[in-house]
Design a protein around this motif. Sequence first.
Motif, short mmCIF file in Angstrom:
data_model
loop_
_atom_site.label_atom_id
_atom_site.label_comp_id
_atom_site.label_asym_id
_atom_site.label_seq_id
_atom_site.Cartn_x
_atom_site.Cartn_y
_atom_site.Cartn_z
N PHE A 130 16.36 16.30 37.51
CA PHE A 130 17.05 17.42 36.55
C PHE A 130 15.73 18.14 35.80
CE2 PHE A 130 18.84 19.50 32.86
CZ PHE A 130 19.59 20.46 33.27
N LEU A 156 13.73 20.45 38.22
CA LEU A 156 14.48 21.78 38.53
C LEU A 156 14.61 22.74 37.12
CD1 LEU A 156 17.61 20.22 40.25
CD2 LEU A 156 15.40 21.01 41.49
N VAL A 157 14.57 22.07 35.88
CA VAL A 157 14.59 22.90 34.92
C VAL A 157 13.08 22.83 33.91
CG1 VAL A 157 15.91 23.27 32.48
CG2 VAL A 157 17.21 22.45 34.54
N ASP A 158 13.03 24.12 33.60
CA ASP A 158 11.74 24.23 32.59
C ASP A 158 11.79 23.67 31.43
OD1 ASP A 158 10.38 25.37 34.70
OD2 ASP A 158 10.71 27.48 34.29
#
Length: 207
Positions: free
Chosen positions: A128, A131-133
């Motif tokens: 995760f 995938l997420v900044d």
Amino acid sequence: MLQWGANFSPATQNGQWWRLATAVFLHFGIIHLTLNVWALWDGGQWVERMYGPMRFLLIFITSGVVGNLFSLTFHVISVVSAGASGGIFGVYGALLSYLWLNRTRVPLIEFRWVFFGAVIFSLFTIVFGFLVDGIDNAAHGGGLITGLILGALLIPRDARQLSRISLACVVAMASAVLVIMLLVVLPDPVPLQPLFFFLSNEADIRR
């Protein structure tokens, strides 16, 4: 967050090494804090019973500090990072070490439920993070590795299946690899600018 003690390369590497510890106890908002408290409670209740309160505290704080060192090492200078996630991943790493070293003594159903639950949580969070900044995967990975090492090193005598010498050799080799890796990639200190310079320029936030 910088004034309170968040981890930030130009400040940390120029003598303010205490930021590696203070950043563990800082969070970017109530949601960040709540998620970390829940994760710490979920895995921490197992680890505290397995290792005892003092070993549990040592695992959590040391993993948090080393996780912040990983964050310092692998991120560019514009990253401001804080949060207990490195320590939390260390707790889960210790949980995995304990269960794996005692896999023949733990009922199979309980082993599968707890061990693979911890593995899935760790892998899901790390994936995760890619995938997420804004998620500090460097701190997560550093904390997890540290927890795995400390979990093997600090395992109580009545739960230890390997001999002390064998266990010490494994831990020593893993620790040496960890230290060498950090020394190789640790960037040179960046000249420290006045604090208002950093505050006036948008910085990347990592949790």
